[in-house]
Design an enzyme around this catalytic site. Structure first.
Site, PDB file in Angstrom:
ATOM      1  N   LYS A 116     -12.267  26.784  37.796  1.00 43.02           N
ATOM      2  CA  LYS A 116     -13.065  26.569  38.603  1.00 43.02           C
ATOM      3  C   LYS A 116     -12.851  25.258  39.414  1.00 43.02           C
ATOM      4  O   LYS A 116     -13.786  25.133  40.200  1.00 43.02           O
ATOM      5  CB  LYS A 116     -13.979  25.891  37.437  1.00 43.02           C
ATOM      6  CG  LYS A 116     -14.663  27.196  36.496  1.00 43.02           C
ATOM      7  CD  LYS A 116     -15.874  26.648  35.248  1.00 43.02           C
ATOM      8  CE  LYS A 116     -16.051  27.630  34.283  1.00 43.02           C
ATOM      9  NZ  LYS A 116     -16.278  27.261  32.744  1.00 43.02           N
ATOM     10  N   GLN A 123     -17.929  23.100  28.886  1.00 40.63           N
ATOM     11  CA  GLN A 123     -17.152  24.330  29.259  1.00 40.63           C
ATOM     12  C   GLN A 123     -17.574  24.339  27.520  1.00 40.63           C
ATOM     13  O   GLN A 123     -17.277  23.688  26.028  1.00 40.63           O
ATOM     14  CB  GLN A 123     -15.834  23.583  29.170  1.00 40.63           C
ATOM     15  CG  GLN A 123     -14.875  24.959  29.050  1.00 40.63           C
ATOM     16  CD  GLN A 123     -15.589  25.914  29.447  1.00 40.63           C
ATOM     17  OE1 GLN A 123     -15.582  26.202  31.157  1.00 40.63           O
ATOM     18  NE2 GLN A 123     -15.496  27.532  29.467  1.00 40.63           N
ATOM     19  N   ASP A 163     -24.810  26.817  34.539  1.00 42.47           N
ATOM     20  CA  ASP A 163     -24.630  28.017  33.796  1.00 42.47           C
ATOM     21  C   ASP A 163     -25.670  29.034  33.299  1.00 42.47           C
ATOM     22  O   ASP A 163     -26.129  30.054  32.530  1.00 42.47           O
ATOM     23  CB  ASP A 163     -24.271  27.570  32.746  1.00 42.47           C
ATOM     24  CG  ASP A 163     -22.665  27.574  32.260  1.00 42.47           C
ATOM     25  OD1 ASP A 163     -22.473  28.691  32.765  1.00 42.47           O
ATOM     26  OD2 ASP A 163     -21.887  26.800  31.895  1.00 42.47           O
TER      27      ASP A 163
END
Ligand code: NAD
Length: 281
Positions: A52, A96, A119
């Site tokens: 990422k 995460q 997200d």
């Protein structure tokens, strides 16, 4: 048969995003910023976060990773999120997953303000997506959606079958295809006659986590098959779809690896840029 090349599509998307970031930099004299919080040292999480960060830098985003040890207190994470929520240089925040057991996932997800929730997991974004309003969309289903649209731009009236009803994949995928006027069936572990349901799909999206669950005789001719699954097996990484068999029947199919996976990260960058643009308007 069309082999949907997720690697290539993701590279094209990153190229477009790079141009967009450069344009935003000229317009606002600043670039979107993505901050990732990584707790613990799980190897897959470390790899995801490294990828990422690398991709974010590649398209010109400001990227930061904040690491904590496995035993960090929940309150420390919540305080950091609060700080990042108020930081104008941060457009998107991602924690995460999975989290260590002593940290409440729901609390963490809800601590990120919806405007920075790249997200798309915050209940406000989930609600906005299902109401058809502007929102961050979870990255994996967004990536699947973009791949499906590449093969078939007009999905109106098509029958879509989603396998799996997770908040991460199945449910948002359903919303995205409903918005395209598909007739959507969402199936799950308690579905009776899963094969019969799949056989009706013009589009089948498998997000289950069972190696090669979907067989060749589950798929009707000319369907588009999207394989979200990532399963470690003795023969290596395989998806939820029996690729060899299904690729002989389907019109288009994503491979594993090299299908949905690369799109997920590219869509995270896209979401970060969208959050930045909304914050400027
Ligand atoms: P999950 O475990 O949260 O959900 C799995 C879903 O599958 C559940 O809704 C369950 O009802 C359904 N299911 C289980 N057994 C079934 C069966 N026999 N028949 C029909 N449905 C069944 O999983 P998830 O987080 O949605 O992930 C699914 C898969 O996608 C996993 O392999 C995961 O590793 C992979 N994944 C890939 C990406 C990517 O970027 N490609 C991202 C996230 C997850």
């Amino acid at each position: 048969m069309i082999l949907i090349d997720g690697k290539k599509e993701a590279a094209n998307l990153r190229e477009d995003l790079k141009k967009e970031v450069s344009h935003l930099k000229t317009k606002y004299n600043k670039v979107p910023g993505l901050t990732v919080i990584l707790i613990g040292d799980l190897a897959p999480s470390q790899i995801y976060v490294r990828n990422k960060e690398r991709s974010a830098k590649e398209v010109g985003l400001k990227s930061e990773v904040i690491k904590y040890p496995d035993n960090v207190e929940e309150i420390e994470i919540l305080n950091k999120i609060d700080e990042l929520n108020k930081d104008h240089t941060v457009s998107g925040i991602l924690v995460q997953l999975p989290l260590p057991k002593h940290i409440n996932k729901k609390k963490v997800i809800e601590a990120i303000i919806p405007e920075k929730d790249v997200d798309g997991f915050h209940p406000v974004n989930v609600g906005n997506l299902s109401s058809g309003y502007e929102s961050s969309i979870p990255c994996t289903p967004l990536g699947c959606y973009l791949l499906i649209k590449k093969v078939e731009p007009n999905l109106s009236g098509k029958k879509a079958v989603i396998i799996g009803r997770s908040n991460l994949n199945g449910k948002p995928m359903t919303q995205l295809l409903l918005k395209e006027n598909c007739t959507v069936t969402i199936t799950h572990s308690k579905t009776k006659d899963l094969k019969g349901e799949c056989l009706k799909g013009d589009v089948v999206v498998a997000a289950v986590g069972i190696p090669e669950l979907v067989k060749g005789d589950w798929i009707k001719k000319d369907s588009i098959v999207i394989d979200v699954g990532i399963n470690k097996t003795e023969k290596g990484i395989v998806g939820d779809v029996a690729f060899e068999e299904v690729s002989k029947i389907a019109k288009a199919i994503t491979p594993v690896p090299g299908g949905v996976g690369p799109m997920t990260i590219a869509c995270l960058l896209k979401n970060t840029i969208e959050c930045f643009k909304r914050s400027q308007s």
